[in-house]
Design a protein around this motif. Structure first.
Motif, PDB file in Angstrom:
ATOM      1  N   LEU A 294       0.793  -1.128   0.150  1.00 18.65           N
ATOM      2  CA  LEU A 294      -0.051   0.031  -0.052  1.00 18.65           C
ATOM      3  C   LEU A 294       0.847   1.278  -0.007  1.00 18.65           C
ATOM      4  N   ILE A 295       0.543   2.324  -1.011  1.00 20.34           N
ATOM      5  CA  ILE A 295       1.327   3.368  -1.009  1.00 20.34           C
ATOM      6  C   ILE A 295       0.224   4.620  -0.643  1.00 20.34           C
ATOM      7  N   ALA A 296       0.415   5.115   0.520  1.00 20.19           N
ATOM      8  CA  ALA A 296      -0.636   6.143   0.994  1.00 20.19           C
ATOM      9  C   ALA A 296      -0.610   7.378   0.022  1.00 20.19           C
ATOM     10  N   ASN A 297       0.636   7.822  -0.280  1.00 21.85           N
ATOM     11  CA  ASN A 297       0.599   9.040  -1.006  1.00 21.85           C
ATOM     12  C   ASN A 297       1.633   8.853  -2.240  1.00 21.85           C
ATOM     13  N   PRO A 298       1.169   8.481  -3.466  1.00 21.12           N
ATOM     14  CA  PRO A 298       1.908   8.087  -4.666  1.00 21.12           C
ATOM     15  C   PRO A 298       2.322   9.534  -5.216  1.00 21.12           C
ATOM     16  N   ARG A 299       1.902  10.505  -4.831  1.00 20.61           N
ATOM     17  CA  ARG A 299       2.388  11.748  -5.356  1.00 20.61           C
ATOM     18  C   ARG A 299       3.682  12.250  -4.780  1.00 20.61           C
ATOM     19  N   ASP A 300       4.106  11.696  -3.520  1.00 16.66           N
ATOM     20  CA  ASP A 300       5.446  11.888  -3.249  1.00 16.66           C
ATOM     21  C   ASP A 300       6.319  11.005  -3.826  1.00 16.66           C
ATOM     22  N   ILE A 301       6.652  11.264  -5.165  1.00 13.65           N
ATOM     23  CA  ILE A 301       7.383  10.087  -5.835  1.00 13.65           C
ATOM     24  C   ILE A 301       8.915   9.659  -5.242  1.00 13.65           C
ATOM     25  N   PRO A 302       9.505  10.734  -4.621  1.00 10.65           N
ATOM     26  CA  PRO A 302      10.806  10.286  -4.145  1.00 10.65           C
ATOM     27  C   PRO A 302      10.562   9.066  -3.069  1.00 10.65           C
ATOM     28  N   ALA A 303       9.572   9.184  -2.331  1.00  8.33           N
ATOM     29  CA  ALA A 303       9.374   8.519  -1.169  1.00  8.33           C
ATOM     30  C   ALA A 303       9.039   6.883  -1.801  1.00  8.33           C
ATOM     31  N   ASN A 324       4.928   8.184 -16.144  1.00  7.71           N
ATOM     32  CA  ASN A 324       5.753   9.229 -16.363  1.00  7.71           C
ATOM     33  C   ASN A 324       6.480   9.881 -15.462  1.00  7.71           C
ATOM     34  N   ALA A 325       5.581  10.194 -14.229  1.00  5.78           N
ATOM     35  CA  ALA A 325       6.511  11.086 -13.156  1.00  5.78           C
ATOM     36  C   ALA A 325       7.558  10.097 -12.428  1.00  5.78           C
ATOM     37  N   MET A 326       7.334   8.778 -12.241  1.00  9.53           N
ATOM     38  CA  MET A 326       8.301   7.808 -11.919  1.00  9.53           C
ATOM     39  C   MET A 326       9.568   7.731 -12.367  1.00  9.53           C
ATOM     40  N   MET A 327       9.359   7.856 -14.021  1.00 14.01           N
ATOM     41  CA  MET A 327      10.472   7.816 -14.888  1.00 14.01           C
ATOM     42  C   MET A 327      11.511   8.986 -14.615  1.00 14.01           C
ATOM     43  N   ASN A 328      10.945   9.899 -14.180  1.00  9.98           N
ATOM     44  CA  ASN A 328      11.522  11.466 -14.325  1.00  9.98           C
ATOM     45  C   ASN A 328      12.162  11.682 -12.910  1.00  9.98           C
ATOM     46  N   ASN A 329      11.983  10.654 -12.185  1.00  7.09           N
ATOM     47  CA  ASN A 329      12.831  10.763 -10.642  1.00  7.09           C
ATOM     48  C   ASN A 329      14.239  10.202 -10.860  1.00  7.09           C
TER      49      ASN A 329
END
Length: 565
Positions: A294-303, A324-329
């Motif tokens: 479970l990922i509570a806050n997927p918008r916090d991409i670094p975490a 897309n957002a993940m790959m840009n981390n």
């Protein structure tokens, strides 16, 4: 084949079955369970020692899950609620979410999933419309409930804290959430019941068996309101069990190329209150004895990326914007994707540039599927044994029919664009207490009108081109925003984009493109040249506007309507 077969209707052959993987039968068998509660209980017995869900380092086994849901379900029954009463769940992806959801189902009630980020106005509408008798809410959002509690007739308000099911670590988590990060706005609900009190009281109460029919409503799944006022899709136990079976059978093809792991590990980054994660992660995950992270806050991409570095994952449902957002981390490359069997794209169109980059970085293709809240949700999917991105939404699942129809509801020939209509055991019973709205979307022969435009090819694959209302009409020519966006996204300097129609005195409407830059040096001229090289004249953006970000729903879907306004 000399002549393309006619579009599927009542009596026509399901020609798409010729495109099925050999391991997938054309129909699902008779339902083996009458209710989701019965299915859940059976899985808990079968998979007792396995980890069912994990959150913030805390693992919950199927044995624990059974015990905790029994407590909550027994407590709910003791409050005088009657079979079929609606209970709202307003939480992100924390352990309490599946515990409460399955407890409600076991106790014979109906789950009303609520987006925790709703405004008081949106929450009031949904709770009133559903006639919810109780709500379970994370304290971070209790201030919203407080503002509408007096108006909506809630009898019971249960408030939980982020760390309530995390053991000793929970005290630290709650301290950080409340005092350090200040993520809990002040609230005051005198009648509120702490979640831990529910667990304590429920542990001394019996969970009484309830006679549930497969056609009883299990969930009220509210649509996002993109086609008007938000309506509750009444999903029955049979709807969801059928869709779980359809997806599970379709999944068999994924193991043609890769070995089947003993326990499937799912990434659960999409919110469980959304139908995609509810069915694909929670229901299918539990039914297969899987482990959901479970990922509570997927918008916090670094975490999020950091969390994934700790696991070997097999199934990753997501949206184009999330991939897309993940790959840009910068740390994305540190994730070990060697175990990944399936990356599932849904909720919105997956853009080819994103899919191609994902495959290059992870070694696994993004497989698109399609569905809606009204279809529990999955209606079509690409083959899970494919190793390429198709740009299509795939084939009808077992026991499912797709019919492409014109404005009058008549089936169209293959290759022609019309409304995608769906018939199958996963199609909702109707909109909650809205027979008028239900009548608008159901055909006389039992097909659900999706409001999405697409066509079917001679193999039975469907291509979605857009929602009816998103279509742009330029001098009599149809322009589909998805096509414009996909082309624009191919430019290496573009991070995200969205196309909408705007009034134009000469052509009726013109295409306007909103762009978020990946390369700060990107200019309007660069975008125009790129589009001119890839789009015919009437499809090219007349107007281009750069933005720092695009408006998105909590699921990550770009909201064109806000850009249009």
């Amino acid at each position: 084949m000399n002549e393309a077969p006619a579009q599927a209707s009542d009596n026509s052959e399901k020609f798409w079955l010729a495109s099925y993987p050999s391991s997938v039968p054309p129909e699902i068998p008779a339902l083996s369970y009458r209710s989701l509660g019965e299915l859940f209980e059976s899985c808990c017995v079968e998979y007792l020692p396995r980890v069912a869900f994990s959150s913030m380092g805390r693992e919950m086994t199927y044995r624990e899950l059974e015990v905790e849901t029994r407590k909550v379900g027994a407590w709910l029954q003791a409050q005088g609620l009657e079979k079929g009463d609606r209970v709202a769940v307003m939480m992100p992806n924390v352990l309490q979410n599946p515990v409460v959801t399955y407890a409600i189902l076991r106790a014979g009630f109906v789950v009303v999933n609520v987006n925790p980020l709703y405004t008081p106005r949106e929450l009031e509408h949904q709770l009133k419309d559903a006639g919810a008798k109780a709500i379970f809410v994370l304290e971070n959002f209790a201030h919203t409930v407080q503002q509408v509690a007096a108006e909506v007739g809630l009898r019971h308000i249960v408030v939980t804290a982020m760390g309530d099911m995390l053991g000793m670590k929970g005290h630290i988590v709650n301290l950080v959430v409340r005092k350090v990060k200040k993520l809990v706005p002040a609230w005051s609900i005198p009648s509120a019941i702490p979640f831990k009190k529910v667990l304590t009281e429920g542990s001394h109460l019996p969970l009484k068996p309830v006679d549930i029919d497969s056609n009883d409503v299990a969930f009220l799944q509210y649509t996002g309101g993109t086609t008007g006022v938000s309506k509750g899709a009444a999903l029955t136990h049979a709807n969801l069990i059928a869709n779980k079976m359809q997806i599970s059978m379709w999944l068999e093809a994924a193991f043609e190329n890769r070995p089947r792991p003993e326990v499937l590990t799912f990434v659960c980054a999409l919110p469980l209150y959304h139908i995609f994660a509810l069915t694909v992660n929670s229901l299918m995950g539990v039914a297969m004895g899987g482990h959901n992270i479970l990922i509570a806050n997927p918008r916090d991409i670094p975490a999020f990326v950091k969390e994934l570095q700790k696991h070997k994952v097999h199934v990753f449902p997501g949206l184009n914007t999330l991939f897309n957002a993940m790959m840009n981390n910068a740390d994305f490359g540190k994730i070990d994707f060697s175990s990944l069997i399936l990356a599932l794209g849904g909720g919105m169109a997956v853009q080819r540039p994103v899919a191609e980059r994902w495959q290059a970085l992870t070694g696994t293709a993004i497989t698109e599927g399609y569905g809606l809240s009204e279809t529990s949700p999955v209606a079509t999917a690409n083959r899970f044994d494919t190793q390429e991105f198709t740009g299509m939404i795939g084939l009808p699942l077992p026991s499912t029919e797709i019919s492409i129809r014109d404005e009058d509801g008549k089936p169209l020939p293959l290759g022609e664009v019309g409304e995608i209509c769906i018939r199958g055991p996963q199609v909702m019973a109707g909109y909650w207490q809205r027979p008028d709205e239900t009548a608008k979307v159901m055909t006389d022969d039992g097909f659900f009108r999706s409001g999405d435009m697409g066509y079917m090819d001679e193999r039975g694959y469907t291509k979605i081109v857009d929602r009816k209302k998103d279509m742009i009409l330029v001098s009599g020519f149809n322009v589909y925003p998805n096509e414009v966006e996909e082309v624009a996204a191919m430019h290496p300097g573009v991070l995200e984009c969205a196309a909408v129609g705007v009034p134009d005195p000469h052509s009726g409407e013109a295409v306007k493109l909103f762009v978020v830059k990946k390369d700060p040096a990107l200019t309007e001229h660069d975008v125009r040249e790129h589009c001119a090289a890839n789009l015919t004249g009437y499809k090219r953006p007349r107007l281009i506007e750069f933005r720092n970000e695009l408006p998105k729903s909590n699921v990550g879907k770009i909201l064109r309507r806000e850009l249009r306004g």
